[in-house]
Design an enzyme around this catalytic site. Sequence first.
Site, short mmCIF file in Angstrom:
data_model
loop_
_atom_site.label_atom_id
_atom_site.label_comp_id
_atom_site.label_asym_id
_atom_site.label_seq_id
_atom_site.Cartn_x
_atom_site.Cartn_y
_atom_site.Cartn_z
N CYS A 194 0.85 -1.20 0.00
CA CYS A 194 0.00 0.00 0.00
C CYS A 194 0.88 1.25 0.00
O CYS A 194 1.85 1.34 0.76
CB CYS A 194 -0.91 -0.01 1.23
SG CYS A 194 -2.02 1.40 1.27
N CYS A 240 -19.33 2.92 8.64
CA CYS A 240 -18.60 2.21 9.68
C CYS A 240 -17.32 3.01 9.89
O CYS A 240 -16.49 3.08 8.97
CB CYS A 240 -18.30 0.78 9.21
SG CYS A 240 -17.19 -0.12 10.32
FE1 SF4 Z 1 -2.80 1.19 3.38
FE2 SF4 Z 1 -5.07 1.05 4.76
FE3 SF4 Z 1 -2.78 -0.01 5.72
FE4 SF4 Z 1 -3.01 2.61 5.62
S1 SF4 Z 1 -4.28 1.22 6.85
S2 SF4 Z 1 -1.22 1.42 4.94
S3 SF4 Z 1 -4.21 2.88 3.76
S4 SF4 Z 1 -3.89 -0.67 3.94
#
Ligand code: SF4
Length: 348
Positions: A56, A191
């Site tokens: 991510c 949510c």
């Molecule tokens: Fe990515 Fe969601 Fe993890 Fe943040 S919480 S690094 S946006 S997967």
Amino acid sequence: MSVSQIRHDWTLSEVEQLFNQPFNDLMFQAQTIHRQNFNPNDVQVSTLLSIKTGACPEDCKYCPQSARNKTGLAKEQLLEVQKVITAAEHAKAAGSTRFCMGAAWSSPNDRDMPVVLDMVRQVRGMGMETCMTLGMLTAAQAQQLGDAGLDYYNHNLDTSPEYYDQIITTRTYQDRLDTLDYVRSAGMKVCSGGIVGLGENAQDRYGLLRALANLEQHPDSVPINMLVKVKGTPLENVDDLDEFEFIRTIAVSRIMMPKSHVRLSAGREKMNEQMQAMCFLAGANSIFYGCKLLTTSNPEESSDVQLFKKLGINTEQGRQYSDEAFEASILDAVKLGSQDKMFYDAAT
Ligand code: SF4
Ligand code: SAM
Ligand code: DTB
């Protein structure tokens, strides 16, 4: 003031007072409000599936899926729809009523939307409630999800506005609020909750709950996560949060958002049965059910079933007790201090 009045104007000092009252008083107040709004022996169960794992681009310091955190997590592409359906069938057979699909995206790419929408339609077609958490949405993407029949969209505020930039720098608090607005406007249920145990201070916990409760409409579902410390994340060695402080956070969420489902979310694997029972007593009435959250583990289904049996908890089947007569009878019982009338018999 009626104890279950819906308010959107909480001040930090009011939240602080709720938190810092004697533990027994707090638990009694939370349980009283809980009983005005819900069957106290019902717990809603949701199952999670990671439909796209790892790599991510966001820099959330708690998250094993951020590409910046060297957690050794294997990156996966968006799952095929059939694999998602198979997992949803398993969850349904195990007694789950909501299927929550999560993707490690900053926001969905438009080219992935047709597949994601297909997942929503097919899981809904199985008679389960659907939830997705895909990162930030545009208004148009939210509308597409709503039109496909997505019931809930999960997007957390995570922490207080003040502590937020210690935890995430790649998207702002306002970005999150904008996504929540798009979700509401598209007719989906919201949510939204947060994480505690991030190294934040007590004021930050007050600030998180105030931000959630002062939204124009309370989130329908409020996940309260205890940080799962994952090796390779910047928070892997942060100090544990005192367990009573966690229970207090659940209780204050219940008081401030009386009609929302408060979910005892990540972190249950490290909590013993008594701790979880205290969270239910404080007003938690939803859990993530199934041996995996997104990438980390969760209690086995069989141990949750055993715990529910010990506690006389039923998994919720859409029954809610919010009618005036029920509320009035509970208020009478509170006024009279009658233990007999206070306890609702789950079996009737
Ligand atoms: Fe990515 Fe969601 Fe993890 Fe943040 S919480 S690094 S946006 S997967
Ligand atoms: N990528 C999307 C996003 O962040 O908007 C959706 C998935 S993300 C994993 C969903 C939520 O999981 C986060 O907002 C955070 O509250 C929670 N979460 C992630 N890692 C966690 C951890 N290690 N412990 C507790 N909660 C965590
Ligand atoms: C939420 O508030 N908690 C869930 C769900 N919404 C998506 C996610 C918890 C993730 C815990 C870490 C992991 O398993 O990767």
